[in-house]
Design a protein around this motif. Structure first.
Motif, PDB file in Angstrom:
ATOM      1  N   HIS A 122       5.098  -0.446   6.410  1.00 35.93           N
ATOM      2  CA  HIS A 122       5.773  -1.444   5.572  1.00 35.93           C
ATOM      3  C   HIS A 122       7.029  -1.985   6.264  1.00 35.93           C
ATOM      4  N   TYR A 172       2.462  -3.583  -0.452  1.00 35.92           N
ATOM      5  CA  TYR A 172       3.763  -4.135  -0.085  1.00 35.92           C
ATOM      6  C   TYR A 172       4.258  -5.104  -1.153  1.00 35.92           C
ATOM      7  N   VAL A 206      11.260   0.142  -3.156  1.00 36.65           N
ATOM      8  CA  VAL A 206      11.122  -0.142  -1.733  1.00 36.65           C
ATOM      9  C   VAL A 206      12.020   0.817  -0.955  1.00 36.65           C
ATOM     10  N   VAL A 255      12.531   0.291   4.821  1.00 33.75           N
ATOM     11  CA  VAL A 255      11.932  -1.043   4.715  1.00 33.75           C
ATOM     12  C   VAL A 255      13.015  -2.070   4.399  1.00 33.75           C
TER      13      VAL A 255
END
Length: 287
Positions: free
Chosen positions: A102, A137, A152, A156
């Protein structure tokens, strides 16, 4: 030069290199350029390198042990096809592969936002395992957008700027090629919940675009990895515009499972995607 459309390409399983997208970029650019000039901005998200060291270590341990293994060419093929898919799944104690892949996508998305503009309409074209990566994602971004809960990972986030495109707010088009998402849906009750498309706030950035938004899922009936999606449940039926059965490959690959590797250059995929990108470009530029 007008307002730009952003296109992200995400590859799937196999021994992929950084040049995986060269031909498809050339094909889409060739179809769109006469109308859109330089305004269709395409960037690849190459994530295979995240898993390279682990795969090499796995084989090194087999070699060091001098085990009596046969059919090593077939074993390597299976590792290339399935190893990434297995490693990508996070566990309670280890999310390194998930976060690393990711983060690679986030870095590519950041480059795309800088090249196309922070609020450019976003199109994602993903193949094979890349369709699962794209779905996860975007889902993680959507949780923040719709539930105000940030899931998240910091690794990332570190690759992102706070632009609407990178937050997934301008998602307009999604094309899944040879997608195994139906298999991944077995992990969830009633086959899970798809992402929203268009983005729930797309109209705030581009009021004319929601009617053009679409999610088309292309699969070759001879490809055992690509599955339809609309039939999974009512939610998928509502959000997926169409499952598109297509014939791809050549006389050697078109009739068997190796057709799975032929989506990127199939005109049955390239032509309608390019046409829709032109429609989106016309809409945001009032042409």
């Amino acid at each position: 030069m007008g307002r730009k459309v952003a296109v992200m390409l995400i590859h799937g399983i196999g021994n992929q290199t950084g040049t995986f997208a060269d031909r498809v970029i050339t094909e889409i650019d060739g179809r769109c350029r006469p109308t859109c000039g330089d305004d269709i901005v395409i960037r690849p998200a190459h994530w295979a390198h995240v898993m390279d060291d682990e795969a090499k270590l796995l084989w090194q341990r087999f070699d060091d042990a001098q085990l009596p293994l046969r059919w090593n060419w077939a074993r390597r093929f299976i590792v290339e096809l399935l190893g990434d898919a297995i490693a990508y799944q996070p566990t309670r104690s280890d999310r390194r592969a998930y976060m690393g892949i990711h983060a690679a996508v986030a870095a590519a998305m950041n480059q795309l936002a800088h090249a196309a503009g922070p609020d450019a309409p976003l199109c994602i074209i993903a193949h094979s395992l890349g369709t699962v990566i794209a779905s996860n994602y975007l889902y993680d971004l959507e949780v923040k957008l719709t539930r105000d809960r940030d899931i998240v990972a910091q690794e990332v986030r570190a690759e992102m700027d706070n632009t609407p495109l990178e937050r997934g707010e301008t998602l307009t088009l999604l094309y899944t090629l040879g997608s195994p998402l139906a298999l991944w849906s077995l992990r969830y009750s009633n086959f899970g919940t798809p992402i929203n498309l268009p983005s729930p706030v797309l109209f705030q950035h581009h009021p004319t675009l929601p009617p053009l938004a679409e999610w088309r899922n292309y699969f070759d009936p001879d490809d055992p990895i690509g599955f339809p999606l609309k039939t999974l449940n009512e939610a998928y039926s509502n959000v997926v515009t169409a499952d598109e059965p297509i014939e791809i490959g050549d006389m050697f690959t078109g009739w068997n499972p190796t057709s799975h590797l032929a989506y990127w250059t199939a005109q049955a995929v390239i032509t309608p995607i390019s046409d829709q990108l032109i429609r989106v470009w016309r809409s945001i530029n009032a042409v």
